[in-house]
Design a protein around this motif. Structure first.
Motif, PDB file in Angstrom:
ATOM      1  N   LEU A 197       0.830  -1.210   0.000  1.00 22.36           N
ATOM      2  CA  LEU A 197       0.000   0.000   0.000  1.00 22.36           C
ATOM      3  C   LEU A 197       0.863   1.258   0.000  1.00 22.36           C
ATOM      4  O   LEU A 197       0.461   2.287  -0.527  1.00 22.36           O
ATOM      5  CB  LEU A 197      -0.942   0.033   1.206  1.00 22.36           C
ATOM      6  CG  LEU A 197      -2.197  -0.827   1.129  1.00 22.36           C
ATOM      7  CD1 LEU A 197      -2.944  -0.801   2.447  1.00 22.36           C
ATOM      8  CD2 LEU A 197      -3.093  -0.398  -0.003  1.00 22.36           C
ATOM      9  N   ILE A 198       2.072   1.167   0.564  1.00 24.78           N
ATOM     10  CA  ILE A 198       2.956   2.331   0.603  1.00 24.78           C
ATOM     11  C   ILE A 198       3.301   2.789  -0.814  1.00 24.78           C
ATOM     12  O   ILE A 198       3.279   3.977  -1.108  1.00 24.78           O
ATOM     13  CB  ILE A 198       4.241   2.017   1.400  1.00 24.78           C
ATOM     14  CG1 ILE A 198       3.902   1.862   2.888  1.00 24.78           C
ATOM     15  CG2 ILE A 198       5.305   3.090   1.195  1.00 24.78           C
ATOM     16  CD1 ILE A 198       5.072   1.388   3.739  1.00 24.78           C
ATOM     17  N   TRP A 199       3.611   1.848  -1.703  1.00 26.57           N
ATOM     18  CA  TRP A 199       4.048   2.215  -3.047  1.00 26.57           C
ATOM     19  C   TRP A 199       2.980   1.995  -4.118  1.00 26.57           C
ATOM     20  O   TRP A 199       3.166   2.395  -5.263  1.00 26.57           O
ATOM     21  CB  TRP A 199       5.352   1.503  -3.427  1.00 26.57           C
ATOM     22  CG  TRP A 199       5.407   0.026  -3.135  1.00 26.57           C
ATOM     23  CD1 TRP A 199       5.832  -0.564  -1.976  1.00 26.57           C
ATOM     24  CD2 TRP A 199       5.061  -1.046  -4.013  1.00 26.57           C
ATOM     25  NE1 TRP A 199       5.748  -1.923  -2.084  1.00 26.57           N
ATOM     26  CE2 TRP A 199       5.291  -2.250  -3.319  1.00 26.57           C
ATOM     27  CE3 TRP A 199       4.576  -1.105  -5.328  1.00 26.57           C
ATOM     28  CZ2 TRP A 199       5.059  -3.500  -3.886  1.00 26.57           C
ATOM     29  CZ3 TRP A 199       4.348  -2.333  -5.894  1.00 26.57           C
ATOM     30  CH2 TRP A 199       4.588  -3.525  -5.178  1.00 26.57           C
ATOM     31  N   ASN A 200       1.874   1.407  -3.743  1.00 31.72           N
ATOM     32  CA  ASN A 200       0.800   1.188  -4.703  1.00 31.72           C
ATOM     33  C   ASN A 200      -0.548   1.188  -3.980  1.00 31.72           C
ATOM     34  O   ASN A 200      -1.197   0.154  -3.885  1.00 31.72           O
ATOM     35  CB  ASN A 200       1.026  -0.142  -5.440  1.00 31.72           C
ATOM     36  CG  ASN A 200      -0.030  -0.408  -6.485  1.00 31.72           C
ATOM     37  OD1 ASN A 200      -0.668   0.509  -7.000  1.00 31.72           O
ATOM     38  ND2 ASN A 200      -0.241  -1.668  -6.805  1.00 31.72           N
ATOM     39  N   PRO A 201      -0.977   2.358  -3.470  1.00 37.31           N
ATOM     40  CA  PRO A 201      -2.223   2.357  -2.714  1.00 37.31           C
ATOM     41  C   PRO A 201      -3.460   2.021  -3.559  1.00 37.31           C
ATOM     42  O   PRO A 201      -4.414   1.459  -3.047  1.00 37.31           O
ATOM     43  CB  PRO A 201      -2.306   3.757  -2.118  1.00 37.31           C
ATOM     44  CG  PRO A 201      -1.425   4.595  -2.970  1.00 37.31           C
ATOM     45  CD  PRO A 201      -0.360   3.679  -3.508  1.00 37.31           C
ATOM     46  N   GLY A 202      -3.468   2.407  -4.825  1.00 32.28           N
ATOM     47  CA  GLY A 202      -4.629   2.128  -5.666  1.00 32.28           C
ATOM     48  C   GLY A 202      -5.763   3.125  -5.502  1.00 32.28           C
ATOM     49  O   GLY A 202      -6.846   2.925  -6.035  1.00 32.28           O
ATOM     50  N   PHE A 203      -5.532   4.180  -4.745  1.00 35.18           N
ATOM     51  CA  PHE A 203      -6.509   5.250  -4.574  1.00 35.18           C
ATOM     52  C   PHE A 203      -5.721   6.534  -4.333  1.00 35.18           C
ATOM     53  O   PHE A 203      -4.525   6.500  -4.075  1.00 35.18           O
ATOM     54  CB  PHE A 203      -7.483   4.958  -3.419  1.00 35.18           C
ATOM     55  CG  PHE A 203      -6.809   4.729  -2.097  1.00 35.18           C
ATOM     56  CD1 PHE A 203      -6.546   5.790  -1.227  1.00 35.18           C
ATOM     57  CD2 PHE A 203      -6.431   3.448  -1.703  1.00 35.18           C
ATOM     58  CE1 PHE A 203      -5.929   5.576  -0.007  1.00 35.18           C
ATOM     59  CE2 PHE A 203      -5.807   3.233  -0.478  1.00 35.18           C
ATOM     60  CZ  PHE A 203      -5.557   4.301   0.369  1.00 35.18           C
ATOM     61  N   THR A 204      -6.416   7.659  -4.432  1.00 34.12           N
ATOM     62  CA  THR A 204      -5.754   8.953  -4.254  1.00 34.12           C
ATOM     63  C   THR A 204      -6.128   9.539  -2.899  1.00 34.12           C
ATOM     64  O   THR A 204      -7.267   9.969  -2.691  1.00 34.12           O
ATOM     65  CB  THR A 204      -6.167   9.921  -5.381  1.00 34.12           C
ATOM     66  OG1 THR A 204      -5.850   9.313  -6.634  1.00 34.12           O
ATOM     67  CG2 THR A 204      -5.427  11.242  -5.254  1.00 34.12           C
ATOM     68  N   PRO A 205      -5.174   9.550  -1.966  1.00 30.42           N
ATOM     69  CA  PRO A 205      -5.473  10.122  -0.644  1.00 30.42           C
ATOM     70  C   PRO A 205      -5.451  11.646  -0.693  1.00 30.42           C
ATOM     71  O   PRO A 205      -4.820  12.243  -1.561  1.00 30.42           O
ATOM     72  CB  PRO A 205      -4.328   9.595   0.230  1.00 30.42           C
ATOM     73  CG  PRO A 205      -3.205   9.352  -0.721  1.00 30.42           C
ATOM     74  CD  PRO A 205      -3.834   8.988  -2.048  1.00 30.42           C
ATOM     75  N   VAL A 206      -6.150  12.262   0.255  1.00 35.44           N
ATOM     76  CA  VAL A 206      -6.116  13.721   0.375  1.00 35.44           C
ATOM     77  C   VAL A 206      -4.983  14.169   1.290  1.00 35.44           C
ATOM     78  O   VAL A 206      -4.619  15.339   1.301  1.00 35.44           O
ATOM     79  CB  VAL A 206      -7.467  14.297   0.868  1.00 35.44           C
ATOM     80  CG1 VAL A 206      -8.547  14.074  -0.178  1.00 35.44           C
ATOM     81  CG2 VAL A 206      -7.871  13.721   2.219  1.00 35.44           C
ATOM     82  N   GLU A 207      -4.423  13.212   2.039  1.00 36.22           N
ATOM     83  CA  GLU A 207      -3.289  13.504   2.914  1.00 36.22           C
ATOM     84  C   GLU A 207      -2.544  12.204   3.164  1.00 36.22           C
ATOM     85  O   GLU A 207      -3.158  11.136   3.253  1.00 36.22           O
ATOM     86  CB  GLU A 207      -3.791  14.082   4.249  1.00 36.22           C
ATOM     87  CG  GLU A 207      -2.696  14.426   5.226  1.00 36.22           C
ATOM     88  CD  GLU A 207      -3.216  14.936   6.575  1.00 36.22           C
ATOM     89  OE1 GLU A 207      -2.384  15.126   7.478  1.00 36.22           O
ATOM     90  OE2 GLU A 207      -4.442  15.129   6.727  1.00 36.22           O
TER      91      GLU A 207
END
Length: 187
Positions: free
Chosen positions: A19-29
């Protein structure tokens, strides 16, 4: 059944591996974060993504260890994206029942504490394992699954942790050892 807090607003996700290098979504923070009481380790046999049922690889999971702490990344998901991201994470992380979806208190680098959805290993699951580092290296060096070679998963995670300034001595050792094993097999 998932232990989802009944809250409105943003949702935090704790990442400690891919998840660190490929979360698969766009976080706001995003923020460096610490999760007390858990240790990152290659304690889950991978029969889908980085191995097969006949030749399992290994993937990272969080193993509950009283005095441990895991340093990773917390991702904040905007409230309108919460349900979509949670559904995506469940499809991705709960491909087998080896991971458990939990909500854990994590401490962000700026001192804030937040509840974050966190996927941890079920130590009673058949895919759980506790292997010496050398045995882990020998498996990771050659296993391959639906998402590619196991050694790429290790290298991507170790490299991204290093870029973030997060020290993980086991992953650093494993990355060097796996590289050596692969180089020697090609010689």
């Amino acid at each position: 059944m998932h232990d989802t807090p009944e809250t409105d607003g943003p949702m935090w996700v704790f990442g400690y591996g891919s998840l660190i290098w490929n979360p698969g979504f766009t976080p706001v923070e995003t923020a460096i974060a610490t999760l007390p009481g858990w240790a990152r380790s290659f304690c889950m046999r991978s029969i889908h993504h980085r191995g097969t049922p006949e030749d399992p690889g290994l993937v990272l999971a969080l193993d509950e260890v009283a005095d441990a702490e895991c340093h990773g990344v917390a991702f904040c998901v905007a409230e309108p994206e919460r349900a979509h991201v949670l559904a995506y994470l469940r499809e991705r992380e709960l491909v087998s029942s080896a991971y458990l979806e939990t909500w854990q208190q994590v401490r962000l680098a700026d001192g804030r504490e937040v509840q974050a959805v966190t996927y941890v290993i079920d130590p009673a699951h058949v895919q759980y394992c506790a292997l010496a580092l050398e045995e882990q290296a020998e498996i990771i060096a050659y296993a391959h699954g639906g998402r590619g070679p196991n050694h790429e998963y290790l290298t991507n995670t170790a490299d991204h942790l290093a870029e973030l300034g997060i020290e993980d001595t086991d992953l650093t050792y494993l990355a060097k050892r796996v590289r050596s094993l692969r180089d020697n097999s090609l010689a």
